[in-house]
Motif scaffolding. Structure first.
Motif, PDB file in Angstrom:
ATOM      1  N   THR A 159      -3.693  15.624 -31.845  1.00  0.00           N
ATOM      2  CA  THR A 159      -5.129  15.868 -31.734  1.00  0.00           C
ATOM      3  C   THR A 159      -5.495  17.317 -32.031  1.00  0.00           C
ATOM      4  O   THR A 159      -6.654  17.693 -31.907  1.00  0.00           O
ATOM      5  N   SER A 160      -4.518  18.103 -32.422  1.00  0.00           N
ATOM      6  CA  SER A 160      -4.748  19.514 -32.716  1.00  0.00           C
ATOM      7  C   SER A 160      -3.580  20.039 -33.514  1.00  0.00           C
ATOM      8  O   SER A 160      -2.538  19.386 -33.639  1.00  0.00           O
ATOM      9  N   THR A 161      -3.722  21.245 -34.040  1.00  0.00           N
ATOM     10  CA  THR A 161      -2.630  21.880 -34.775  1.00  0.00           C
ATOM     11  C   THR A 161      -1.414  22.070 -33.886  1.00  0.00           C
ATOM     12  O   THR A 161      -0.275  21.811 -34.295  1.00  0.00           O
ATOM     13  N   HIS A 197      -4.313  26.890 -40.522  1.00  0.00           N
ATOM     14  CA  HIS A 197      -3.941  26.557 -39.147  1.00  0.00           C
ATOM     15  C   HIS A 197      -2.484  26.097 -39.100  1.00  0.00           C
ATOM     16  O   HIS A 197      -1.679  26.610 -38.327  1.00  0.00           O
ATOM     17  N   GLU A 201       0.996  28.073 -37.170  1.00  0.00           N
ATOM     18  CA  GLU A 201       1.461  27.407 -35.956  1.00  0.00           C
ATOM     19  C   GLU A 201       2.793  26.690 -36.173  1.00  0.00           C
ATOM     20  O   GLU A 201       3.687  26.756 -35.325  1.00  0.00           O
ATOM     21  N   ASP A 286     -12.353  22.441 -25.255  1.00  0.00           N
ATOM     22  CA  ASP A 286     -12.575  21.582 -26.421  1.00  0.00           C
ATOM     23  C   ASP A 286     -14.062  21.450 -26.719  1.00  0.00           C
ATOM     24  O   ASP A 286     -14.485  21.515 -27.884  1.00  0.00           O
ATOM     25  N   CYS A 289     -15.559  24.634 -28.325  1.00  0.00           N
ATOM     26  CA  CYS A 289     -15.090  24.864 -29.686  1.00  0.00           C
ATOM     27  C   CYS A 289     -15.642  23.832 -30.661  1.00  0.00           C
ATOM     28  O   CYS A 289     -15.968  24.153 -31.807  1.00  0.00           O
ATOM     29  N   LYS A 290     -15.769  22.572 -30.210  1.00  0.00           N
ATOM     30  CA  LYS A 290     -16.384  21.557 -31.065  1.00  0.00           C
ATOM     31  C   LYS A 290     -17.846  21.888 -31.296  1.00  0.00           C
ATOM     32  O   LYS A 290     -18.363  21.784 -32.416  1.00  0.00           O
ATOM     33  N   PHE A 358      -8.917  15.903 -34.532  1.00  0.00           N
ATOM     34  CA  PHE A 358      -8.881  17.363 -34.520  1.00  0.00           C
ATOM     35  C   PHE A 358     -10.277  17.928 -34.256  1.00  0.00           C
ATOM     36  O   PHE A 358     -10.430  18.892 -33.496  1.00  0.00           O
ATOM     37  N   THR A 361     -11.382  18.016 -30.561  1.00  0.00           N
ATOM     38  CA  THR A 361     -10.780  19.023 -29.685  1.00  0.00           C
ATOM     39  C   THR A 361     -11.224  20.441 -30.057  1.00  0.00           C
ATOM     40  O   THR A 361     -10.736  21.416 -29.480  1.00  0.00           O
ATOM     41  N   ASP A 363     -10.543  21.985 -32.759  1.00  0.00           N
ATOM     42  CA  ASP A 363      -9.421  22.699 -33.373  1.00  0.00           C
ATOM     43  C   ASP A 363      -9.846  23.585 -34.536  1.00  0.00           C
ATOM     44  O   ASP A 363      -9.279  24.650 -34.753  1.00  0.00           O
ATOM     45  N   ARG A 366     -10.724  27.253 -33.690  1.00  0.00           N
ATOM     46  CA  ARG A 366      -9.716  28.108 -33.060  1.00  0.00           C
ATOM     47  C   ARG A 366      -9.050  29.010 -34.102  1.00  0.00           C
ATOM     48  O   ARG A 366      -8.668  28.560 -35.180  1.00  0.00           O
TER      49      ARG A 366
END
Length: 473
Positions: A159-161, A197, A201, A286, A289-290, A358, A361, A363, A366
């Motif tokens: 659900t994210s990097t 991203h 990571e 989340d 950021c969304k 993504f 959350t 992402d 970020r």
């Protein structure tokens, strides 16, 4: 632009070779006329199922290829397509290519950018060999991640990097187990777009796992990461949303907005977009950021796209006339081709479900500048490059992001002028380098740089994976 069980059940012929240590197991099956190899890796619980030498895409005599799936979790089948190097495969380095999205297939890179075959400059339904393929120099591994992207299928837990990285690491562990000859090869990670991203990571996670293996805290094979390359990456929303305004007005091709619009958009950015991004950065939730990305797209990126008719991946073109062509999509959706390469899922280039996991959350909002700084500080060779005609992850935003990187030579890097980058004497861009970081502005190139400047891209790839700073030829 961002069914392993099926194989076993439907196999028309099956036999197994018992492993002498009774740990890892290999078997061979035939399905739809294609030979499948199945490898069960005891250490990770992963299963590989692939077709060797399908004859699709890479037709250079004597060059091996393998396409299929690696399970990276329960009901999680991740697609890979591996091509041996055309030259000295037994000693050539190993490189992984990942497209961005989030949730876009790496078959984009394979067929449109740097893979062994291409439709870029040909008509018809069959690709031709790409003389500038990156497997001229390296053994190349293309991966569709996260699950649900491209040919990959099953339960998508990424659900994210940050949560996506362990699955790619597990894929490599299983890959090394079946192809142990590549364990100690120099390894490079190359990516683009949302790779701003992924790249930082994933590289950071690989190096963290290597350190944990050294300390006996993790069981696995160390990934000998020596290089990271990211073209037209999305690194930091604070810097890159503002860059939409700057680049749309002052890009080297044509203004997309008027100066009065730029002034108005900058006021909007400072009033609405920037505060939300700062809230995301400070709170880390989340929801915050969304909301930041929703706000910034709605007030900055969206209006610019609405007011101008241009291809966001190459502003020189109309949105109705994109390059490179999408011919490869229908090619991969052909059931005959899918059977030959071992695909068990109808190909989807950039499906919505992985993308929205993504998005939900936050992402996208970020920043990965700090993570990228840490990776550069580790000493691996890093190339950040960008095509100057791309709008979506434009050169202005990329330059703003790299100016914030922190490493031993960052002051030297930021003060250096850009100088011509040539390939066989031909001027293809401008670059600078300090320490183990190189930056390259590629002229006359859109988002998918290798599609536009294949000679230059291959040279930059070879130099970076050879652990060398960029240099003109």
């Amino acid at each position: 632009m961002f069914a392993l069980s099926t194989i076993l059940t439907l196999a028309s012929a099956t036999f197994a070779i018992a492993s002498p240590d009774l740990v890892d197991r290999r078997s061979f099956h035939i399905k739809d006329g294609a030979n499948h190899t199945v490898f069960e890796h005891a250490a990770t619980g992963a299963t590989l199922s692939f077709v060797p030498n399908s004859g699709i895409c890479e037709t250079t005599p004597g060059v091996n290829q393998y396409s299929g799936y690696i399970s990276v979790g329960k009901n999680m089948s991740m697609w890979f397509w591996f091509f041996e190097a055309r030259n000295s495969p037994s000693t050539a380095p190993l490189a992984m290519w990942l497209n961005g999205g989030p949730g876009c297939s790496s078959m984009i890179g394979l067929f449109q950018e740097n893979g062994p075959c291409t439709f870029n400059h040909v008509s018809g339904s069959t690709p031709v060999l790409n003389p500038h393929s990156w497997n001229n120099f390296a053994n190349m591994l293309y991966v569709d991640q996260p699950i649900g992207t491209g040919f990959s299928f099953g339960t998508d837990d990424a659900t994210s990097t940050v949560t996506a990285a362990p699955f790619v690491w597990k894929l490599l562990q299983a890959f090394y187990a079946h192809f142990p000859t590549y364990e100690n090869r120099k390894f490079g990670l190359f990516t683009e777009s949302y790779g701003g991203h992924y790249g930082p990571e994933f590289a950071f996670y690989f190096e963290s796992q290597n350190a944990a293996i050294d300390k006996g805290k993790v069981s696995g094979v160390k990934i000998p990461l020596v290089a990271l390359g990211i073209n037209n990456g999305w690194f930091d929303s604070i810097l890159q949303y503002k860059a939409y305004i700057d680049y749309s007005l002052t890009n080297p091709y044509r203004p997309l907005i008027k100066s009065s619009q730029a002034t108005s958009l900058l006021m909007t950015y400072n009033r609405y977009c920037l505060p939300e991004l700062n809230t995301c950065s400070s709170s880390g939730t989340d929801a915050a950021c969304k909301n930041a990305d929703d706000t910034c797209f709605g007030t900055i990126a969206g209006p610019i796209q609405t007011d101008s008719d241009f291809d966001v991946y190459d502003l020189r073109a109309s949105s109705q006339d994109p390059f490179p062509p999408k011919t490869y999509v229908s090619y991969l959706q052909d059931p005959t081709i899918q059977s030959k390469i071992g695909a068990q899922q109808v190909f989807q280039e950039c499906p919505d479900p992985p993308y929205y996991k993504f998005v939900n959350t936050g992402d996208i909002s970020r920043s990965f500048i700090s993570t990228l700084s840490t990776v550069i500080q580790s000493g691996i060779q890093v190339l950040i490059w960008a095509g100057d005609a791309d709008w979506i992850c434009n050169i202005a935003g990329v330059q703003a992001a790299i100016s914030r990187l922190q490493f031993a030579q960052s002051a030297e890097f930021n003060s250096k002028p850009l100088v011509p980058y040539t390939v066989g004497g031909a001027h293809g861009g401008v670059f600078k380098t300090a320490g183990n970081l190189s930056f390259l502005n590629v002229f006359r190139a859109g988002h998918e740089v290798p599609a536009y400047q294949p000679d230059l891209s291959l040279q930059a790839f070879v130099q970076t994976l050879s652990q060398q700073p960029l240099s003109s030829t």
